[in-house]
Design a protein around this motif. Structure first.
Motif, PDB file in Angstrom:
ATOM      1  N   GLU A 140       0.839  -1.197   0.000  1.00  0.00           N
ATOM      2  CA  GLU A 140       0.000   0.000   0.000  1.00  0.00           C
ATOM      3  C   GLU A 140       0.871   1.243   0.000  1.00  0.00           C
ATOM      4  OE1 GLU A 140      -2.927   0.069   3.096  1.00  0.00           O
ATOM      5  OE2 GLU A 140      -3.599  -1.964   2.656  1.00  0.00           O
ATOM      6  N   CYS A 141       0.288   2.320  -0.491  1.00  0.00           N
ATOM      7  CA  CYS A 141       0.994   3.596  -0.550  1.00  0.00           C
ATOM      8  C   CYS A 141       0.037   4.703  -0.110  1.00  0.00           C
ATOM      9  CB  CYS A 141       1.463   3.830  -1.981  1.00  0.00           C
ATOM     10  SG  CYS A 141       2.362   5.359  -2.211  1.00  0.00           S
ATOM     11  N   HIS A 142       0.505   5.522   0.822  1.00  0.00           N
ATOM     12  CA  HIS A 142      -0.234   6.704   1.267  1.00  0.00           C
ATOM     13  C   HIS A 142       0.557   7.926   0.809  1.00  0.00           C
ATOM     14  CE1 HIS A 142      -3.131   4.740   3.993  1.00  0.00           C
ATOM     15  NE2 HIS A 142      -2.151   3.876   4.216  1.00  0.00           N
ATOM     16  N   LEU A 143       0.001   8.677  -0.108  1.00  0.00           N
ATOM     17  CA  LEU A 143       0.638   9.911  -0.563  1.00  0.00           C
ATOM     18  C   LEU A 143      -0.161  11.093  -0.037  1.00  0.00           C
ATOM     19  CD1 LEU A 143       1.581   9.160  -4.266  1.00  0.00           C
ATOM     20  CD2 LEU A 143       3.086   9.237  -2.279  1.00  0.00           C
ATOM     21  N   PHE A 144       0.545  12.015   0.580  1.00  0.00           N
ATOM     22  CA  PHE A 144      -0.044  13.269   1.029  1.00  0.00           C
ATOM     23  C   PHE A 144       0.498  14.342   0.099  1.00  0.00           C
ATOM     24  CE2 PHE A 144      -0.336  10.513   4.612  1.00  0.00           C
ATOM     25  CZ  PHE A 144      -1.506  10.873   5.256  1.00  0.00           C
ATOM     26  N   LEU A 145      -0.323  14.800  -0.819  1.00  0.00           N
ATOM     27  CA  LEU A 145       0.111  15.795  -1.797  1.00  0.00           C
ATOM     28  C   LEU A 145      -0.113  17.196  -1.241  1.00  0.00           C
ATOM     29  CD1 LEU A 145      -1.229  14.135  -5.056  1.00  0.00           C
ATOM     30  CD2 LEU A 145       1.067  14.023  -4.064  1.00  0.00           C
ATOM     31  N   CYS A 146       0.986  17.924  -1.102  1.00  0.00           N
ATOM     32  CA  CYS A 146       0.956  19.278  -0.550  1.00  0.00           C
ATOM     33  C   CYS A 146       0.721  20.282  -1.676  1.00  0.00           C
ATOM     34  CB  CYS A 146       2.283  19.581   0.151  1.00  0.00           C
ATOM     35  SG  CYS A 146       2.656  18.428   1.487  1.00  0.00           S
ATOM     36  N   PRO A 147      -0.012  21.346  -1.396  1.00  0.00           N
ATOM     37  CA  PRO A 147      -0.340  22.321  -2.436  1.00  0.00           C
ATOM     38  C   PRO A 147       0.843  23.245  -2.746  1.00  0.00           C
ATOM     39  CG  PRO A 147      -1.317  23.004  -0.373  1.00  0.00           C
ATOM     40  CD  PRO A 147      -0.665  21.674  -0.126  1.00  0.00           C
ATOM     41  N   VAL A 148       1.900  22.655  -3.296  1.00  0.00           N
ATOM     42  CA  VAL A 148       3.090  23.409  -3.661  1.00  0.00           C
ATOM     43  C   VAL A 148       3.780  22.683  -4.813  1.00  0.00           C
ATOM     44  CG1 VAL A 148       4.531  22.209  -1.948  1.00  0.00           C
ATOM     45  CG2 VAL A 148       5.220  24.455  -2.757  1.00  0.00           C
ATOM     46  N   GLN A 164       0.532  -1.221 -11.290  1.00  0.00           N
ATOM     47  CA  GLN A 164      -0.879  -0.859 -11.292  1.00  0.00           C
ATOM     48  C   GLN A 164      -1.310  -0.522  -9.867  1.00  0.00           C
ATOM     49  OE1 GLN A 164      -3.064  -0.507 -13.859  1.00  0.00           O
ATOM     50  NE2 GLN A 164      -1.317  -0.821 -15.209  1.00  0.00           N
ATOM     51  N   LEU A 165      -2.062   0.562  -9.740  1.00  0.00           N
ATOM     52  CA  LEU A 165      -2.533   1.016  -8.436  1.00  0.00           C
ATOM     53  C   LEU A 165      -4.050   0.963  -8.391  1.00  0.00           C
ATOM     54  CD1 LEU A 165      -0.306   4.219  -8.110  1.00  0.00           C
ATOM     55  CD2 LEU A 165       0.193   1.930  -7.259  1.00  0.00           C
ATOM     56  N   GLU A 166      -4.567   0.718  -7.211  1.00  0.00           N
ATOM     57  CA  GLU A 166      -6.012   0.759  -6.985  1.00  0.00           C
ATOM     58  C   GLU A 166      -6.277   1.800  -5.905  1.00  0.00           C
ATOM     59  OE1 GLU A 166      -9.644  -2.033  -5.296  1.00  0.00           O
ATOM     60  OE2 GLU A 166      -7.622  -2.857  -5.412  1.00  0.00           O
ATOM     61  N   LEU A 167      -7.063   2.820  -6.240  1.00  0.00           N
ATOM     62  CA  LEU A 167      -7.400   3.848  -5.255  1.00  0.00           C
ATOM     63  C   LEU A 167      -8.316   3.236  -4.198  1.00  0.00           C
ATOM     64  CD1 LEU A 167      -7.165   6.834  -4.440  1.00  0.00           C
ATOM     65  CD2 LEU A 167      -9.213   7.261  -5.800  1.00  0.00           C
ATOM     66  N   LEU A 168      -7.858   3.270  -2.955  1.00  0.00           N
ATOM     67  CA  LEU A 168      -8.626   2.705  -1.849  1.00  0.00           C
ATOM     68  C   LEU A 168      -9.366   3.768  -1.057  1.00  0.00           C
ATOM     69  CD1 LEU A 168      -5.954   0.139  -0.571  1.00  0.00           C
ATOM     70  CD2 LEU A 168      -7.882  -0.282  -2.122  1.00  0.00           C
ATOM     71  N   ALA A 169      -8.785   4.975  -0.973  1.00  0.00           N
ATOM     72  CA  ALA A 169      -9.417   6.058  -0.218  1.00  0.00           C
ATOM     73  C   ALA A 169      -8.764   7.370  -0.597  1.00  0.00           C
ATOM     74  CB  ALA A 169      -9.287   5.816   1.281  1.00  0.00           C
ATOM     75  N   GLU A 170      -9.468   8.440  -0.313  1.00  0.00           N
ATOM     76  CA  GLU A 170      -8.931   9.776  -0.519  1.00  0.00           C
ATOM     77  C   GLU A 170      -9.512  10.689   0.555  1.00  0.00           C
ATOM     78  OE1 GLU A 170     -11.203  11.824  -3.940  1.00  0.00           O
ATOM     79  OE2 GLU A 170     -11.275   9.682  -4.395  1.00  0.00           O
ATOM     80  N   HIS A 171      -8.781  11.742   0.866  1.00  0.00           N
ATOM     81  CA  HIS A 171      -9.236  12.684   1.883  1.00  0.00           C
ATOM     82  C   HIS A 171      -8.629  14.054   1.581  1.00  0.00           C
ATOM     83  CE1 HIS A 171     -10.791  13.800   5.864  1.00  0.00           C
ATOM     84  NE2 HIS A 171      -9.716  14.562   5.954  1.00  0.00           N
ATOM     85  N   VAL A 178      -3.961  16.818   0.068  1.00  0.00           N
ATOM     86  CA  VAL A 178      -4.847  15.726  -0.341  1.00  0.00           C
ATOM     87  C   VAL A 178      -4.148  14.402  -0.035  1.00  0.00           C
ATOM     88  CG1 VAL A 178      -6.024  14.612  -2.286  1.00  0.00           C
ATOM     89  CG2 VAL A 178      -5.922  17.109  -2.146  1.00  0.00           C
ATOM     90  N   HIS A 179      -4.872  13.516   0.648  1.00  0.00           N
ATOM     91  CA  HIS A 179      -4.340  12.180   0.946  1.00  0.00           C
ATOM     92  C   HIS A 179      -4.915  11.198  -0.062  1.00  0.00           C
ATOM     93  CE1 HIS A 179      -5.057   8.223   3.061  1.00  0.00           C
ATOM     94  NE2 HIS A 179      -3.738   8.297   3.013  1.00  0.00           N
ATOM     95  N   LEU A 180      -4.033  10.434  -0.696  1.00  0.00           N
ATOM     96  CA  LEU A 180      -4.427   9.374  -1.619  1.00  0.00           C
ATOM     97  C   LEU A 180      -3.876   8.065  -1.090  1.00  0.00           C
ATOM     98  CD1 LEU A 180      -3.572  11.217  -4.942  1.00  0.00           C
ATOM     99  CD2 LEU A 180      -5.829  10.948  -3.900  1.00  0.00           C
ATOM    100  N   HIS A 181      -4.760   7.091  -0.914  1.00  0.00           N
ATOM    101  CA  HIS A 181      -4.377   5.782  -0.401  1.00  0.00           C
ATOM    102  C   HIS A 181      -4.559   4.769  -1.523  1.00  0.00           C
ATOM    103  CE1 HIS A 181      -5.521   2.300   2.575  1.00  0.00           C
ATOM    104  NE2 HIS A 181      -4.352   2.087   1.985  1.00  0.00           N
ATOM    105  N   TYR A 182      -3.460   4.143  -1.917  1.00  0.00           N
ATOM    106  CA  TYR A 182      -3.482   3.184  -3.014  1.00  0.00           C
ATOM    107  C   TYR A 182      -3.036   1.804  -2.564  1.00  0.00           C
ATOM    108  CZ  TYR A 182      -3.758   7.031  -6.374  1.00  0.00           C
ATOM    109  OH  TYR A 182      -4.170   8.118  -7.094  1.00  0.00           O
ATOM    110  N   GLY A 183      -3.648   0.790  -3.162  1.00  0.00           N
ATOM    111  CA  GLY A 183      -3.144  -0.566  -3.070  1.00  0.00           C
ATOM    112  C   GLY A 183      -2.313  -0.823  -4.313  1.00  0.00           C
TER     113      GLY A 183
END
Length: 186
Positions: A140-148, A164-171, A178-183
């Protein structure tokens, strides 16, 4: 079986450090930090390269008795409670408790650790995580994308690797992070 999880705070253009090695622009506010703490709470072991370990060892000695925000105190407790494995050919001894040094990254040993661990495992540091992603070890991968946009530096994700990634959640956070959680799929 434990999951191997890579988490990173990155610029929108995909860097964990800018061209000068700075990452102050990615410092999380209390809302993001509290969210990260909840993601880290189930972690039983951290895998680090030397440079990431030298950054993270701050949590071993940070003062948690004073006026620190609650999220700082909480994360220090989470970090201190976990085991740490540092991959380094140059580091002679650890600077934190519950820490051991390994000279080489052994994919078979990491697979065995995943199979034998009751708690999830985190891999920290873009280069080490990139190597583990390329070898199919990361679940799994949790990316926190900062607005910069920082325009260059150290990439959050490896080059020349196709997964290949599968989006599991976003916040989305109030700060614009923005948090993107991928499998990661085989």
């Amino acid at each position: 079986m434990a999951r191997l999880i890579y988490s990173a705070l990155a610029s929108l253009d995909g860097y964990v450090e800018d061209a000068q090695g700075g990452f102050g622009w990615a410092a999380p506010d209390d809302e993001v930090h509290a969210f990260v703490n909840e993601l880290e709470r189930p972690i039983g072991t951290y895998l680090y390269g030397r440079r990431m370990y030298e950054t993270m060892v701050y949590w071993e000695t940070v003062d948690t008795s004073g006026d620190q925000p609650a999220v700082i105190k909480d994360y220090a407790q989470i970090w201190r409670a976990a085991e740490k494995i540092v991959y380094s050919r140059t580091l002679q001894s650890p600077s934190s408790a519950r820490t051991r040094i390994e000279r080489d990254v052994d994919p078979a040993a990491i697979r065995q650790l995943k199979e034998s661990s009751a708690r999830d495992i985190s891999i920290g540091g873009a280069e080490l995580a990139g190597e583990a992603i390329a070898k199919g070890l990361v679940d799994e991968c949790h990316l926190f994308l900062c607005p910069v946009l920082v325009g260059g530096g150290k990439r959050a994700l490896p080059a020349d690797v196709r997964v290949q990634l599968e989006l599991l959640a976003e916040h989305r956070f109030r700060s614009g992070v923005v948090h993107l959680h991928y499998g990661l799929r085989d």
